[in-house]
Scaffold this active site. Structure first.
Site, mmCIF file in Angstrom:
data_model
loop_
_atom_site.group_PDB
_atom_site.id
_atom_site.type_symbol
_atom_site.label_atom_id
_atom_site.label_comp_id
_atom_site.label_asym_id
_atom_site.label_seq_id
_atom_site.Cartn_x
_atom_site.Cartn_y
_atom_site.Cartn_z
ATOM 1 N N ASP A 182 12.756 -0.300 15.927
ATOM 2 C CA ASP A 182 11.341 -0.518 16.182
ATOM 3 C C ASP A 182 11.162 -1.844 16.938
ATOM 4 O O ASP A 182 12.076 -2.672 16.959
ATOM 5 C CB ASP A 182 10.651 -0.536 14.809
ATOM 6 C CG ASP A 182 9.234 -1.019 14.864
ATOM 7 O OD1 ASP A 182 8.438 -0.391 15.568
ATOM 8 O OD2 ASP A 182 8.918 -2.033 14.196
ATOM 9 N N ASP A 209 7.697 -4.000 17.444
ATOM 10 C CA ASP A 209 6.763 -5.021 16.949
ATOM 11 C C ASP A 209 7.027 -5.330 15.470
ATOM 12 O O ASP A 209 7.124 -4.430 14.646
ATOM 13 C CB ASP A 209 5.321 -4.537 17.134
ATOM 14 C CG ASP A 209 4.912 -4.539 18.598
ATOM 15 O OD1 ASP A 209 4.769 -5.637 19.151
ATOM 16 O OD2 ASP A 209 4.777 -3.446 19.188
ATOM 17 N N THR A 269 9.320 2.805 19.730
ATOM 18 C CA THR A 269 8.053 2.125 19.454
ATOM 19 C C THR A 269 6.859 3.050 19.635
ATOM 20 O O THR A 269 6.878 3.935 20.496
ATOM 21 C CB THR A 269 7.896 0.890 20.373
ATOM 22 O OG1 THR A 269 6.642 0.263 20.081
ATOM 23 C CG2 THR A 269 7.923 1.258 21.854
ATOM 24 N N LYS A 317 4.801 8.030 14.896
ATOM 25 C CA LYS A 317 5.035 7.671 13.504
ATOM 26 C C LYS A 317 3.699 7.790 12.747
ATOM 27 O O LYS A 317 2.687 7.459 13.340
ATOM 28 C CB LYS A 317 5.545 6.222 13.411
ATOM 29 C CG LYS A 317 6.819 5.950 14.230
ATOM 30 C CD LYS A 317 7.091 4.446 14.279
ATOM 31 C CE LYS A 317 8.225 4.131 15.242
ATOM 32 N NZ LYS A 317 8.471 2.665 15.365
HETATM 33 CA CA CA Z 1 6.786 -2.398 13.700
#
Ligand code: CA
Length: 247
Positions: free
Chosen positions: A34, A36, A136, A170
């Site tokens: 991932d 961030d 992401t 997600k």
């Molecule tokens: Ca994240």
């Protein structure tokens, strides 16, 4: 190696889940990572930008709530907020307008820094022949474009999955399943590195070994109950323990 026993136990459980005899039989061939709150210390900026975007609509939100939406695509987040506060979905034009504004607010803040320990972890993974795939929910080019500068030579262009590459973001497992497909690995050969509850849920549902990192205000239990195989306190801790996952 303060986390060694915990890591060994979690690898043992993972091995059993995939029908492998022992933790020693687990061989990771791809790391699905991932961005961030994991590679970049960017979640403070994101939550502030979302909060400000909502203020423009005359709606004051609790800024920390946005840590719980983390991982979702911008469109999914905006629709969720619209349903809650305006009792309808956003139109495509509204999604585009509000996400653009949120992105502008993000980019107005000082540049975010790579997460401490991230470069060290990525180098260790690459040196061991493990393919690194970025996964992401973000569609913000500012950070995606910085990857090659901050982590040179780690992510090939075809090993980057963004919001544009998936139908269901997600917490659906699709982004991680797509990453495995790109890397040519099965769930038993994949390790997911996440910091958000919804991201951990996506990783766990994909069948990969899912590491949860508590790099923000979300507590350990929130990541455990979404199915994290192990929860570590930081990217530095994971980098320090990398040898335990690479064999
Ligand atoms: Ca994240």
């Amino acid at each position: 190696m303060i986390h060694q026993d915990k890591i060994n136990a979690s690898l043992q459980r993972f091995a059993a889940r995939h029908g492998l005899a022992s933790a020693g039989d687990v061989k990771f061939r791809a790391a699905l990572i991932d961005m961030d709150g994991t590679l970049y210390d960017s979640m403070g900026h994101h939550t502030l930008a979302w909060h400000r975007m909502m203020l423009d609509l005359g709606i004051a939100t609790d800024r920390d709530r946005f840590y719980l939406f983390e991982g979702m695509t911008g469109k999914a987040t905006i629709n969720l907020l619209f349903r809650e506060y305006l009792h309808r979905d956003a139109t495509d034009a509204e999604v585009a307008e509000h996400y653009h504004r949120k992105t502008v607010y993000f980019n107005e803040m000082p540049p975010v820094k790579p997460m401490s320990g991230a470069a060290q972890l990525l180098s260790a993974l690459q040196a061991s022949g493990i393919t690194c795939v970025l996964v992401t929910g973000s569609g913000q080019r500012s950070l995606i474009d910085r990857l090659q500068r901050d982590f040179p030579g780690i992510f090939s262009p075809d090993m980057i999955i963004t919001a544009a590459d998936v139908e269901h973001g997600k917490p659906d497992p699709e982004p991680y399943l797509k990453a495995m497909e790109r890397a040519g690995v099965s769930p038993s050969q994949a390790i997911v590195i996440e910091n958000a509850p919804l991201g951990v849920r996506a990783g766990a549902r994909s069948g990969a070994f899912t590491v949860g990192l508590t790099t923000g205000p979300v507590p350990v239990e929130a990541l455990e109950c979404e199915g994290a195989d192990i929860v570590l306190p930081s990217m530095e801790a994971l980098a320090g323990a990398a040898a335990s996952f690479i064999n």
